[in-house]
Write an enzyme that holds these catalytic residues in place. Structure first.
Site, PDB file in Angstrom:
ATOM      1  CB  THR A  55      -1.436   0.405   0.720  1.00  0.00           C
ATOM      2  OG1 THR A  55      -1.972  -1.250   0.705  1.00  0.00           O
ATOM      3  CG2 THR A  55      -1.788   1.652   1.768  1.00  0.00           C
ATOM      4  CB  CYS A  91      -5.188  -1.673   7.064  1.00  0.00           C
ATOM      5  SG  CYS A  91      -3.848  -2.572   6.209  1.00  0.00           S
TER       6      CYS A  91
HETATM    7  C1  UDX Z   1      -8.344  -4.746   6.159  1.00  0.00           C
HETATM    8  C2  UDX Z   1      -9.553  -4.204   4.929  1.00  0.00           C
HETATM    9  O1  UDX Z   1     -10.100  -4.890   5.500  1.00  0.00           O
HETATM   10  C3  UDX Z   1      -9.040  -4.823   4.012  1.00  0.00           C
HETATM   11  O2  UDX Z   1      -9.550  -4.440   3.217  1.00  0.00           O
HETATM   12  C4  UDX Z   1      -7.416  -4.143   3.867  1.00  0.00           C
HETATM   13  O3  UDX Z   1      -7.051  -4.443   3.176  1.00  0.00           O
HETATM   14  C5  UDX Z   1      -6.483  -4.591   5.321  1.00  0.00           C
HETATM   15  O4  UDX Z   1      -7.573  -3.755   6.376  1.00  0.00           O
HETATM   16  P1  UDX Z   1      -8.419  -5.485   8.532  1.00  0.00           P
HETATM   17  O5  UDX Z   1      -6.944  -4.871   9.028  1.00  0.00           O
HETATM   18  O6  UDX Z   1      -7.652  -7.216   8.421  1.00  0.00           O
HETATM   19  O7  UDX Z   1      -8.075  -5.972   7.326  1.00  0.00           O
HETATM   20  O8  UDX Z   1      -8.973  -6.014   9.494  1.00  0.00           O
HETATM   21  P2  UDX Z   1     -10.807  -5.611   8.859  1.00  0.00           P
HETATM   22  O9  UDX Z   1     -11.583  -6.828   9.623  1.00  0.00           O
HETATM   23  O10 UDX Z   1     -11.165  -5.417   7.954  1.00  0.00           O
HETATM   24  O11 UDX Z   1     -11.317  -5.271  10.582  1.00  0.00           O
HETATM   25  C6  UDX Z   1     -10.286  -4.111  10.733  1.00  0.00           C
HETATM   26  C7  UDX Z   1     -10.900  -2.935  12.086  1.00  0.00           C
HETATM   27  O12 UDX Z   1     -12.101  -2.932  12.281  1.00  0.00           O
HETATM   28  C8  UDX Z   1     -11.133  -3.492  13.407  1.00  0.00           C
HETATM   29  O13 UDX Z   1     -10.519  -3.782  14.608  1.00  0.00           O
HETATM   30  C9  UDX Z   1     -12.370  -4.718  13.580  1.00  0.00           C
HETATM   31  O14 UDX Z   1     -12.287  -4.850  15.420  1.00  0.00           O
HETATM   32  C10 UDX Z   1     -13.177  -3.442  13.625  1.00  0.00           C
HETATM   33  N1  UDX Z   1     -13.839  -3.644  12.859  1.00  0.00           N
HETATM   34  C11 UDX Z   1     -14.403  -4.508  11.867  1.00  0.00           C
HETATM   35  C12 UDX Z   1     -15.071  -3.011  13.263  1.00  0.00           C
HETATM   36  O15 UDX Z   1     -15.155  -1.802  14.884  1.00  0.00           O
HETATM   37  N2  UDX Z   1     -16.438  -3.162  13.137  1.00  0.00           N
HETATM   38  C13 UDX Z   1     -17.270  -3.878  11.960  1.00  0.00           C
HETATM   39  O16 UDX Z   1     -18.336  -3.380  11.872  1.00  0.00           O
HETATM   40  C14 UDX Z   1     -15.628  -4.336  11.420  1.00  0.00           C
END
Ligand code: UDX
Length: 449
Positions: free
Chosen positions: A122, A264
């Protein structure tokens, strides 16, 4: 088709292995000899469900190999993916692109025939253009090299599925020949009718940040609506369900919680605001999101303190989950890394459990008593806080937990329990965006004080 993947971190290893699963010959390169040795012995340096088996399968099939030798990897490769780290620079927090540029320089100098250099890490908008310039300076005179941006959208814990069944593939290049090579690489997905967006490198780079910033905004939006539900008597789960049924909004990423974390969203939202400021086009919505999310993590600690009657001095607080989300050992920017130190500052004694992230977390946290069993975390605790929604916490015997606690206080930051059930067990139950359950005795005490 032969590919080289430069960088065997999370993105490089998952992408390289999945490309091998597509039937392509992939050589993964890393300068870190110990990492390559581990991989060559069948070990996996990261925790990602399904990855170890897939790596073993592809190595056995002869399609996937690991080396420290870039010359061998680049030789005969149709495309070389750059998936090296872009850590924030200590002086200003901007992404350090020196590893990307160094890799581009070395690859360009080694390429002997037509090659596509693909930026997978990224990287801020404009990086592919910089890479083009570096490549032009360092390539052999008779060799043609095209540059392409191809961002990843992998979620930790679900990365293989995300790679194999993506919502879309983004290809950022102005060269039709490079686009053709990329289409060929992703052909198995093309057959599955995965949409391919072929665009300019700039759009491709912005797409990655815009997608993550939008998702982070969605989470932050529902978190603030959850606050409103708490002060007005609403229920955020009902609100999220109903608004999510509107196809224009969609139901995903509307789970209120302790704020987003991970490798991310925090990094990418901040980077987008910095780019906006640098280009004199402020991203004011995302700036608010960044600030609101940071506040939220502090507020979560305050919730625990409030549930304990306003003070946690000398109180034992049990913590369930420190990973930024389930199915990962990653604690980067995890809410727990803010909440736990805040509670400690307020005088709390912390006992914690996490199925996978204990070791990672122990590099960032001090004075935490770690337990191997969630029930031992609850024993004699004055409050129990669920920060990560691991499946094993959903199936706990809550009557047993209640019976073993010093005070039956539960702060459920992921709404994994039903308020009615916690009420029956006589818990003082605090969740997110739903009514607080306060047992009669506690309420009477509150009135007296
Ligand atoms: C994210 C993106 O989804 C992905 O497409 C990108 O390439 C990298 O970043 P990731 O960081 O692995 O992926 O986790 P993700 O499942 O998206 O969750 C990110 C954060 O958001 C977590 O802390 C999670 O707990 C939080 N989250 C997610 C919420 O608080 N509520 C939600 O509804 C969804």
């Amino acid at each position: 088709m032969k590919l080289a993947m430069v960088g065997t971190g999370y993105v490089g290893l998952v992408s390289g292995t999945c490309f091998a699963e597509f039937g392509i010959d992939v050589v993964c390169v890393d300068k870190d000899l110990s990492k390559i040795e581990t991989l060559n012995k069948g070990g996996i340096p990261i925790f990602e469900p399904g990855l170890e088996d897939l790596v073993a399968k592809q190595v056995k099939a002869g399609r996937l190999s690991f080396t420290t030798n870039l010359t061998d990897a680049v030789k005969g490769a149709d495309a070389v993916f750059i998936a090296v780290g872009t850590p924030p620079r200590p002086e200003d927090g901007h992404a350090d692109l020196s590893y990307v540029y160094q890799a581009a320089k070395e690859v360009a100098a080694l390429a002997e025939g037509y090659t596509v250099i693909v930026t997978k890490s990224t990287v801020p908008v404009g990086t592919a253009r910089e890479v083009e310039k570096i490549v032009a300076q360092h390539k052999k005179p008779n060799v043609t090299i095209d540059v392409c941006s191809n961002p990843e959208f992998l979620r930790e814990g679900a990365a293989i599925n995300d790679f194999m069944r993506p919502d879309r593939v983004v290809i950022g290049t102005e060269s039709e020949k490079a686009a053709q090579v990329m289409r060929e690489i992703y052909r198995p997905l093309y057959i599955n009718e995965t949409p391919m967006v072929v665009t300019s490198p700039e759009s491709s780079e912005i797409i990655k940040y815009a997608a993550n910033a939008f998702l982070a905004t969605k989470i932050t939006f529902i978190n603030e609506i959850a606050n409103l539900c708490e002060t007005t008597g609403g229920n955020v789960q009902h609100v999220a369900k109903a608004i999510g049924l509107d196809g224009r909004i969609g139901s995903k990423f509307l789970h209120a919680g302790p704020g987003y974390g991970g490798s991310c969203f925090p990094k990418d939202t901040l980077a987008l605001t910095q780019t906006g400021q640098m280009k004199d086009t402020p991203q004011t919505i995302v700036e608010s999101v960044v600030a609101a999310n940071a506040n939220r993590q502090y507020d979560m600690a305050q919730r625990v303190i409030k549930a304990c009657g306003g003070s946690v001095t000398g109180k034992k607080i049990g913590i369930l989950g420190v990973a930024f989300k389930p199915n990962t050992d990653d604690v980067r920017d995890a809410p727990a890394l803010v909440i736990i130190p805040e509670l400690q500052k307020a005088g709390a004694i912390i006992v914690a459990h996490d199925p996978e992230a204990r070791e990672e977390a122990s590099h960032h946290l001090s004075d935490v008593e770690w337990q191997d069993d969630p029930y031992n975390v609850a024993k004699n605790a004055d409050a129990l806080a669920i920060i990560t929604e691991w499946n094993e916490y959903r199936a706990l015997d809550m009557a047993r937990i209640a019976g073993s606690m010093h005070e039956k206080r539960l702060v459920d930051m992921r709404n994994i329990y039903k308020p009615e059930e916690m009420e029956k067990l006589n818990f003082h139950y605090v969740s997110i965006g739903r009514a607080e359950i306060v047992p009669d005795g506690v309420e009477a005490l509150r009135k007296v004080s």
